[in-house]
Each structure stands twice: as structure tokens, then as C-alpha cells.
Design an enzyme around this catalytic site. Structure first.
Site, PDB file in Angstrom:
ATOM      1  N   LYS A  10       3.936  -9.639  -1.490  1.00  0.00           N
ATOM      2  CA  LYS A  10       2.972  -9.024  -2.400  1.00  0.00           C
ATOM      3  C   LYS A  10       2.673  -9.919  -3.608  1.00  0.00           C
ATOM      4  O   LYS A  10       3.429 -10.863  -3.889  1.00  0.00           O
ATOM      5  CB  LYS A  10       3.494  -7.643  -2.803  1.00  0.00           C
ATOM      6  CG  LYS A  10       3.613  -6.694  -1.596  1.00  0.00           C
ATOM      7  CD  LYS A  10       4.008  -5.287  -2.004  1.00  0.00           C
ATOM      8  CE  LYS A  10       4.057  -4.358  -0.805  1.00  0.00           C
ATOM      9  NZ  LYS A  10       4.329  -2.948  -1.212  1.00  0.00           N
ATOM     10  N   TYR A  50      -4.509   0.272   3.078  1.00  0.00           N
ATOM     11  CA  TYR A  50      -3.620   1.366   2.653  1.00  0.00           C
ATOM     12  C   TYR A  50      -4.296   2.735   2.747  1.00  0.00           C
ATOM     13  O   TYR A  50      -3.870   3.673   2.084  1.00  0.00           O
ATOM     14  CB  TYR A  50      -3.126   1.109   1.225  1.00  0.00           C
ATOM     15  CG  TYR A  50      -1.992   0.111   1.150  1.00  0.00           C
ATOM     16  CD1 TYR A  50      -0.722   0.429   1.643  1.00  0.00           C
ATOM     17  CD2 TYR A  50      -2.164  -1.138   0.568  1.00  0.00           C
ATOM     18  CE1 TYR A  50       0.331  -0.470   1.558  1.00  0.00           C
ATOM     19  CE2 TYR A  50      -1.109  -2.055   0.480  1.00  0.00           C
ATOM     20  CZ  TYR A  50       0.129  -1.697   0.984  1.00  0.00           C
ATOM     21  OH  TYR A  50       1.183  -2.588   0.898  1.00  0.00           O
ATOM     22  N   ASN A 113       7.124  -4.056  -5.216  1.00  0.00           N
ATOM     23  CA  ASN A 113       8.384  -4.177  -4.472  1.00  0.00           C
ATOM     24  C   ASN A 113       8.414  -5.361  -3.507  1.00  0.00           C
ATOM     25  O   ASN A 113       9.104  -5.335  -2.496  1.00  0.00           O
ATOM     26  CB  ASN A 113       8.733  -2.851  -3.791  1.00  0.00           C
ATOM     27  CG  ASN A 113       7.640  -2.388  -2.847  1.00  0.00           C
ATOM     28  OD1 ASN A 113       6.665  -3.091  -2.625  1.00  0.00           O
ATOM     29  ND2 ASN A 113       7.803  -1.206  -2.289  1.00  0.00           N
ATOM     30  N   HIS A 116       5.817  -5.989   2.060  1.00  0.00           N
ATOM     31  CA  HIS A 116       5.423  -4.875   2.933  1.00  0.00           C
ATOM     32  C   HIS A 116       6.102  -5.055   4.278  1.00  0.00           C
ATOM     33  O   HIS A 116       6.301  -6.180   4.725  1.00  0.00           O
ATOM     34  CB  HIS A 116       3.901  -4.891   3.139  1.00  0.00           C
ATOM     35  CG  HIS A 116       3.438  -3.973   4.240  1.00  0.00           C
ATOM     36  ND1 HIS A 116       3.262  -2.626   4.026  1.00  0.00           N
ATOM     37  CD2 HIS A 116       3.157  -4.196   5.561  1.00  0.00           C
ATOM     38  CE1 HIS A 116       2.873  -2.052   5.173  1.00  0.00           C
ATOM     39  NE2 HIS A 116       2.805  -2.988   6.114  1.00  0.00           N
ATOM     40  N   GLU A 127      -1.971  -3.318  11.899  1.00  0.00           N
ATOM     41  CA  GLU A 127      -1.937  -4.156  10.691  1.00  0.00           C
ATOM     42  C   GLU A 127      -2.083  -5.637  11.040  1.00  0.00           C
ATOM     43  O   GLU A 127      -2.781  -6.389  10.338  1.00  0.00           O
ATOM     44  CB  GLU A 127      -0.644  -3.896   9.928  1.00  0.00           C
ATOM     45  CG  GLU A 127      -0.602  -2.482   9.336  1.00  0.00           C
ATOM     46  CD  GLU A 127       0.746  -2.088   8.759  1.00  0.00           C
ATOM     47  OE1 GLU A 127       0.852  -0.944   8.265  1.00  0.00           O
ATOM     48  OE2 GLU A 127       1.701  -2.892   8.802  1.00  0.00           O
TER      49      GLU A 127
HETATM   50  N1  UDP Z   1       4.246   2.917  -3.848  1.00  0.00           N
HETATM   51  C1  UDP Z   1       4.118   3.231  -5.196  1.00  0.00           C
HETATM   52  N2  UDP Z   1       4.625   4.427  -5.656  1.00  0.00           N
HETATM   53  C2  UDP Z   1       5.236   5.318  -4.833  1.00  0.00           C
HETATM   54  C3  UDP Z   1       5.370   4.990  -3.466  1.00  0.00           C
HETATM   55  C4  UDP Z   1       4.866   3.781  -3.006  1.00  0.00           C
HETATM   56  O1  UDP Z   1       3.559   2.458  -5.963  1.00  0.00           O
HETATM   57  O2  UDP Z   1       5.672   6.390  -5.302  1.00  0.00           O
HETATM   58  C5  UDP Z   1       3.691   1.653  -3.354  1.00  0.00           C
HETATM   59  C6  UDP Z   1       4.761   0.608  -3.026  1.00  0.00           C
HETATM   60  O3  UDP Z   1       4.225  -0.694  -3.301  1.00  0.00           O
HETATM   61  C7  UDP Z   1       4.949   0.809  -1.527  1.00  0.00           C
HETATM   62  C8  UDP Z   1       3.509   1.110  -1.083  1.00  0.00           C
HETATM   63  O4  UDP Z   1       2.983   1.907  -2.135  1.00  0.00           O
HETATM   64  O5  UDP Z   1       5.497  -0.330  -0.895  1.00  0.00           O
HETATM   65  C9  UDP Z   1       3.380   1.853   0.223  1.00  0.00           C
HETATM   66  O6  UDP Z   1       4.199   3.008   0.181  1.00  0.00           O
HETATM   67  P1  UDP Z   1       5.108   3.408   1.428  1.00  0.00           P
HETATM   68  O7  UDP Z   1       5.610   4.784   1.178  1.00  0.00           O
HETATM   69  O8  UDP Z   1       4.376   3.156   2.701  1.00  0.00           O
HETATM   70  O9  UDP Z   1       6.364   2.418   1.301  1.00  0.00           O
HETATM   71  P2  UDP Z   1       6.808   1.169   2.181  1.00  0.00           P
HETATM   72  O10 UDP Z   1       6.447   1.484   3.602  1.00  0.00           O
HETATM   73  O11 UDP Z   1       6.083  -0.032   1.629  1.00  0.00           O
HETATM   74  O12 UDP Z   1       8.299   1.059   1.978  1.00  0.00           O
HETATM   75 MG    MG Z   2       4.686   2.099   4.446  1.00  0.00          MG
END
Ligand code: UDP
Ligand code: MG
Length: 138
Positions: A10, A50, A113, A116, A127
Site C-alpha cells: 500500500k 474496493y 496496514n 493487501h 483481483e
Molecule cells: N480498513 C479501515 N478501517 C476498518 C477496516 C478496514 O480503514 O475499520 C481498511 C484497511 O486498509 C483494510 C481495508 O480497509 O486493509 C480492507 O478491509 P478488510 O476488512 O477487507 O481487511 P483486509 O482484508 O485488508 O485485512
Molecule cells: Mg479484505
């Protein structure tokens, strides 16, 4: 069975100069890079990627963040790729991520974080196809 997952490094992790270190962690964990590129997503493309999250409160910030600078996109191959990669990266919230995971080491917040990882084989293919043509995979 050898299968694929899709990942992005990211924007904040790319900006911090952690691309090489993070790719190294992936290769050392046994993932083979099938496709790789650096790309600056438009807000429209980030929003499409997204789209599953579009009703979530963080969607607007997520799109802004993911289109705020270049990312590294990659397709990775390994046995049990999706699940093993989720284990390697750790929990979405880095405060909950296990020691030794990529997010524990490189993430700065729940939103930022570092990486991805696809959440299913079906989404890994969707994807991967979103970012790469057939001529870009080896
Ligand atoms: N994210 C965020 N706030 C939240 C949850 C997710 O900003 O409360 C962001 C974070 O960058 C995350 C992305 O949205 O990686 C996609 O969320 P997902 O639940 O799919 O998490 P991931 O699959 O990336 O672990
Ligand atoms: Mg996810």
C-alpha cells in the site's frame, strides 16, 4: 494444490521505502511472484477495487488513501496461497497482528496496514484479473 493470491503493497509502505523488504518476506515465505508492477491508481479504479466495502464507513478514506500514491501490485503463487498469505500478513488491525507478521512489522494503523491480501480463491482471481493481463503473468 498450487494456487494464487493477489497482493498490494500500500502507498505508505511504498513511500517509506519498504517495497524490497516486504517482497523479500513474501519470497522467503515460499511465494513465487507471477506478476509485479508499480501503479498509481486513480480514485475511480481504487473505488472499483474496493467496491465490496462501499457501504462501510471507512470506504471514502480507503479510496482516498489507496489512490494517494503508487502501490505495488503482485500475483503470488504457492500451495494454499490465500490462507497462507493471510497468515503471513497478520490481522487487519496491526495492533492485533501476531509477532513476525508483515503487518506487525510494517503497518502504521488499521487503515494504513502496509499490504493487501485476497480473502478467497474467487476474489484472488478477480483481483488478479483487475490488475494484470495474461501477457503480464509468468
Ligand atoms: N480498513 C479501515 N478501517 C476498518 C477496516 C478496514 O480503514 O475499520 C481498511 C484497511 O486498509 C483494510 C481495508 O480497509 O486493509 C480492507 O478491509 P478488510 O476488512 O477487507 O481487511 P483486509 O482484508 O485488508 O485485512
Ligand atoms: Mg479484505
Amino acid at each position: 494444490m498450487r494456487n494464487i493470491t493477489f497482493t498490494m503493497i500500500k502507498p505508505e509502505a511504498v513511500e517509506a521505502g519498504n517495497t524490497g523488504a516486504i517482497l523479500n518476506r513474501m519470497e522467503e515465505a515460499g511465494f513465487r511472484i507471477l506478476a509485479l508492477k508499480k501503479v498509481h491508481l486513480t480514485a475511480e479504479r481504487a473505488g472499483l477495487f474496493y467496491e465490496v466495502h462501499k457501504e462501510r464507513p471507512f470506504y471514502g478514506e480507503l479510496v482516498e488513501y489507496m489512490s494517494g500514491g503508487p502501490i505495488i501490485a503482485a500475483i503470488l503463487e504457492k500451495d494454499n496461497a490465500v490462507a497462507d498469505f493471510r497468515t503471513l500478513i497478520g490481522s487487519t488491525n496491526p495492533e492485533e497482528a501476531d509477532e513476525g507478521t508483515i503487518r506487525k512489522e510494517f503497518a502504521t494503523s488499521l487503515a494504513m496496514n502496509a499490504v493487501h491480501g485476497s480473502d478467497s480463491d474467487e476474489n484472488a482471481n478477480i483481483e488478479a484479473n483487475f490488475h494484470f493481463s495474461e501477457e503480464e503473468r509468468f
